[in-house]
Design a protein around this motif. Structure first.
Motif, short mmCIF file in Angstrom:
data_model
loop_
_atom_site.label_atom_id
_atom_site.label_comp_id
_atom_site.label_asym_id
_atom_site.label_seq_id
_atom_site.Cartn_x
_atom_site.Cartn_y
_atom_site.Cartn_z
N PRO A 88 23.25 23.73 -31.05
CA PRO A 88 22.94 23.45 -29.70
C PRO A 88 21.83 22.65 -29.37
O PRO A 88 20.94 22.44 -30.43
CB PRO A 88 22.42 24.96 -29.21
CG PRO A 88 22.24 25.51 -30.46
CD PRO A 88 22.97 24.91 -31.46
N PRO A 89 21.82 21.89 -28.45
CA PRO A 89 20.82 20.81 -28.20
C PRO A 89 19.43 21.53 -28.12
O PRO A 89 19.15 22.47 -27.58
CB PRO A 89 21.19 20.50 -26.66
CG PRO A 89 22.00 21.18 -26.17
CD PRO A 89 22.76 22.02 -27.17
N THR A 90 18.53 20.87 -28.72
CA THR A 90 16.96 21.50 -28.96
C THR A 90 16.55 21.50 -27.22
O THR A 90 16.62 20.57 -26.67
CB THR A 90 16.10 20.52 -29.62
OG1 THR A 90 16.80 20.37 -30.86
CG2 THR A 90 14.74 21.09 -29.71
N PRO A 91 16.11 22.75 -26.94
CA PRO A 91 15.62 22.90 -25.56
C PRO A 91 14.30 21.92 -25.49
O PRO A 91 13.38 21.90 -26.50
CB PRO A 91 15.39 24.39 -25.49
CG PRO A 91 15.11 24.81 -26.68
CD PRO A 91 15.97 23.97 -27.52
#
Length: 210
Positions: A88-91
């Motif tokens: 998942p994309p890094t927040p």
């Protein structure tokens, strides 16, 4: 009468008309005659036709030996290929806003408010001398202002104490909730505290921390 001609084939005047009284060629000094027989022309050489190449006879290529491909062990691709894992994309990193100290207000008994601009400053009265910076909380104009010194106190926000701290710097003294402060010592100011300047109970404030 026939004209004299040069019989020398290599002469520039070869077979050209010369004067009738010329005995020799003026160019090559060859004795001249009246008639020069033309040089017989050689027949062009007979071009031989190229001989046709003999027909090519097809020869069967020799038989190749039967080549056997060596057997190889099957490759186990389950150990060599690793499937791509989608993460998942890094927040985004949250950056909290800079902390700000609460506002400090001193409410005089007359209802006049004095606000502190910033997180620290002096409480006092401005000087009549030019060029002197006035205090951050200027009490000039209140009743009995002569009790207040030019630099009566110092207040600063203390992050470790999470409160405003006051230091007495005056000659007439400061009373916090009717308790005298020791000059040079820090004391906490809480919301609703009573602050009095001087001993005659003439300059009184209520502290508000909002």
């Amino acid at each position: 009468m026939l004209a004299n001609r040069c019989p020398n084939p290599s002469c520039e005047y070869f077979n050209r008309v010369l004067p009738n009284n010329a005995k020799v060629c003026p160019w090559c000094s060859t004795p001249v005659g009246n008639v020069v027989a033309p040089t017989p022309q050689q027949p062009p050489p007979i071009q031989q036709q190229p001989s046709q190449p003999p027909p090519v006879q097809y020869q069967r290529p020799p038989e190749q030996p039967n080549y056997q491909v060596p057997q190889q062990a099957p490759v186990d691709y389950s150990t060599t290929y690793q499937p791509r894992v989608s993460y998942p994309p890094t927040p985004p990193v949250y950056t909290p806003p800079p902390q700000r100290a609460p506002a400090l207000k001193l409410i005089h008994t007359t209802g006049r408010e004095f606000n502190l601009v910033g997180e620290g400053g002096y409480i006092g009265r401005r000087s009549q001398s030019p060029g002197i910076v006035p205090p951050e909380i200027d009490l000039t104009g209140i009743p009995s202002e002569g009790i207040v010194s030019r630099r009566h106190a110092r207040v600063d926000w203390d992050w470790s104490q999470n409160a405003y701290m006051i230091v007495d710097m005056s000659t007439n003294g400061i009373y916090l909730n009717n308790n005298p402060l020791t000059p040079g010592m820090q004391y906490r100011l809480l919301n609703g505290d009573s602050l009095r300047f001087g001993q005659d109970n003439l300059v009184n404030f209520t502290v508000y921390v909002v």
